[in-house]
Design an enzyme around this catalytic site. Structure first.
Site, mmCIF file in Angstrom:
data_model
loop_
_atom_site.group_PDB
_atom_site.id
_atom_site.type_symbol
_atom_site.label_atom_id
_atom_site.label_comp_id
_atom_site.label_asym_id
_atom_site.label_seq_id
_atom_site.Cartn_x
_atom_site.Cartn_y
_atom_site.Cartn_z
ATOM 1 N N ASP A 184 40.382 6.865 2.626
ATOM 2 C CA ASP A 184 41.490 7.748 2.621
ATOM 3 C C ASP A 184 41.710 8.998 3.390
ATOM 4 O O ASP A 184 40.299 9.284 4.173
ATOM 5 C CB ASP A 184 41.228 8.083 0.995
ATOM 6 C CG ASP A 184 41.459 7.181 -0.044
ATOM 7 O OD1 ASP A 184 42.048 5.991 0.438
ATOM 8 O OD2 ASP A 184 40.912 7.348 -1.067
ATOM 9 N N TYR A 224 29.768 4.263 -0.401
ATOM 10 C CA TYR A 224 30.313 5.385 -0.536
ATOM 11 C C TYR A 224 29.613 6.444 -1.276
ATOM 12 O O TYR A 224 28.535 5.974 -2.073
ATOM 13 C CB TYR A 224 31.646 5.122 -1.514
ATOM 14 C CG TYR A 224 32.475 4.332 -1.024
ATOM 15 C CD1 TYR A 224 33.706 4.845 -0.342
ATOM 16 C CD2 TYR A 224 32.343 2.709 -1.208
ATOM 17 C CE1 TYR A 224 34.557 3.936 0.165
ATOM 18 C CE2 TYR A 224 33.384 2.178 -0.675
ATOM 19 C CZ TYR A 224 34.379 2.329 0.076
ATOM 20 O OH TYR A 224 35.309 1.459 0.523
ATOM 21 N N TYR A 282 38.300 -0.155 -4.780
ATOM 22 C CA TYR A 282 38.950 1.378 -4.697
ATOM 23 C C TYR A 282 37.821 2.143 -5.635
ATOM 24 O O TYR A 282 37.704 2.097 -6.791
ATOM 25 C CB TYR A 282 40.392 1.266 -5.462
ATOM 26 C CG TYR A 282 41.155 0.588 -4.782
ATOM 27 C CD1 TYR A 282 42.131 1.016 -3.857
ATOM 28 C CD2 TYR A 282 42.063 -0.521 -5.207
ATOM 29 C CE1 TYR A 282 43.126 0.634 -2.987
ATOM 30 C CE2 TYR A 282 42.868 -1.035 -4.539
ATOM 31 C CZ TYR A 282 43.455 -0.531 -3.388
ATOM 32 O OH TYR A 282 44.399 -1.053 -2.754
#
Length: 428
Positions: A241, A307, A379
């Site tokens: 992103d 992440y 996501y």
């Protein structure tokens, strides 16, 4: 009929040069040029008939109209076309005159030979000119993905040298937020021109881009300049992103340089140049000159991602509840309907992805840092928030409270079953 009888029948059609005569028998014997085959057959027929040997000048040939005497000239023109260009491999293609192709058919038809006997005129032209190009330029022929492809148009008397792209592989780290991976033209306001009418666009300040900087913008121009190309394309192994950092070992990428005039470059120096230009916004490492196939590898190799996310909760959460929720997510199969934030550019479908591991620490009752290792395409923001029920299960759903990612960092992008880096795909 014997081969000598066939050769006599071909020669009786009119003046046929040695190359055109021999080309009808190209599948016979090895280590000979078609001109050598043709001359040998002509000599053998003269001996067999006990008649004087009569040579035919190539310029007088009714089949190729003298073109087979011009191999050297065409090769020299090819070499001149890349005189100031660095190439290691080449390929030659020929656009044969329609009349010569018709003459070839008439020659074989008149002698009672199959129309596909031997080889085509353009095949011989490719090979004979190609051999000479290699000697003149010190390059090697490559029938798959050469550095330069020559197209010889005999009727138009032109040589076209098409330089194929060069490729540089590496990994980037994005150290500042609000930097997209690729350039983002502002189409909706000024169509990417930077102007509305004759005035600079107020929205982009005249730049034509939604974001002033991008990873592509830091990397591609430097590589293009060093390789003296005309343009570049940036290919990434997915993308993070805009507001996310890319840390750890970085994200694999390939820069494709169109029509490069230089290919032998110092990738270590290039790495330093890019990092100096980026001035701490991004960093690149592990640069290699790569093959064309590296683009597909970067874009299609299955990869997992790790992440780190800063999470804020709507209600107080205990460490015990957080750990239990993360344990439930570890190994879970996640169903994600296309998130609201990307549904304007992604198909509206349900995607199934897997969470390999989920860990985290509570900072206070409303804030935590979590680390997620998941399948590519998962996501993460929606895995935390639930996206109004479009992602299930989710951290918010398990804890039964609102949750939102306030800061996201990608800390690893690696191949699922094998590393992106493979010497087979590198050229240096």
């Amino acid at each position: 009929m014997s081969i000598l009888e066939d050769a006599r029948a071909l020669a009786e059609s009119g003046p046929v040069c040695d190359a055109c005569l021999g080309r009808a028998f190209a599948e016979r014997s090895f280590g000979l040029t078609n001109a050598e085959r043709g001359k040998s057959l002509r000599v053998a027929a003269a001996l067999d008939d006990d008649e004087p040997y009569e040579a035919v000048e190539t310029e007088d040939c009714w089949v190729c109209e003298g073109a087979c005497a011009e191999f050297d000239e065409w090769a020299e023109r090819c070499a001149e076309a890349i005189e100031d260009v660095e190439v290691e491999t080449y390929q030659v293609g020929t656009r044969a005159p329609p009349l010569v192709e018709e003459n070839e058919l008439l020659l074989r038809e008149g002698a009672g030979l199959p129309e596909d006997a031997g080889e085509l005129f353009k095949s011989e032209f490719n090979r004979e000119v190609g051999k000479r190009v290699g000697r003149l330029t010190g390059t090697e022929v490559d029938f798959t993905r050469p550095d330069v492809q020559f197209l010889l148009d005999i009727e138009a008397d032109t040589v076209e040298a098409q330089l194929n792209s060069a490729f540089v592989y590496g990994r980037y780290r994005k150290l500042a937020r609000d930097i997209p991976q690729t350039e983002w033209p502002l189409y909706r306001e000024c169509d990417g021109s930077g102007y509305k009418g004759k005035e600079p666009c107020d929205y982009c300040g005249g730049s034509g881009y939604l974001y002033e900087d991008s990873v592509e913008g830091f990397v591609a121009p430097v590589v293009t300049d060093v390789m003296d190309g005309v343009d570049a394309k940036f290919h990434g192994a997915g993308r993070e992103d805009v507001d996310a950092l890319m840390l750890g070992t970085g994200r694999p990428f390939v820069v494709e340089i169109m029509e490069p005039r230089r290919r032998s470059i110092d990738v270590e120096q290039l790495e330093g140049d890019i990092n100096a230009m980026a001035d701490g916004e991004i960093e690149v490492e592990g640069l290699h000159l790569a093959t064309y196939d590296m683009v597909e590898r970067v874009k299609k190799l299955d990869a997992s991602k790790e992440y780190r996310a800063a999470v804020e909760f709507d209600d107080d959460v205990t460490d015990e509840d957080l750990q239990a929720a993360l344990d439930e997510l570890t190994g879970a199969t996640i169903e994600q309907y296309t998130p609201h934030r990307v549904d304007h550019r992604r198909a509206s479908i349900t995607r199934t992805r897997h969470v390999y591991d989920a860990t985290g620490d509570l900072e206070d009752a409303r804030h935590a840092t979590v680390e997620i290792h998941g399948e590519g395409g998962l996501y993460i923001k929606e895995l935390v928030s639930g996206d109004e029920g479009r992602t299930n299960p989710s951290l918010a759903g398990i804890l039964d409270t609102g949750a939102v990612v306030t800061a996201l960092d990608v800390i690893a992008v690696e191949g699922e079953d094998e590393p992106f880096e493979d010497d087979e795909f590198f050229k240096d």
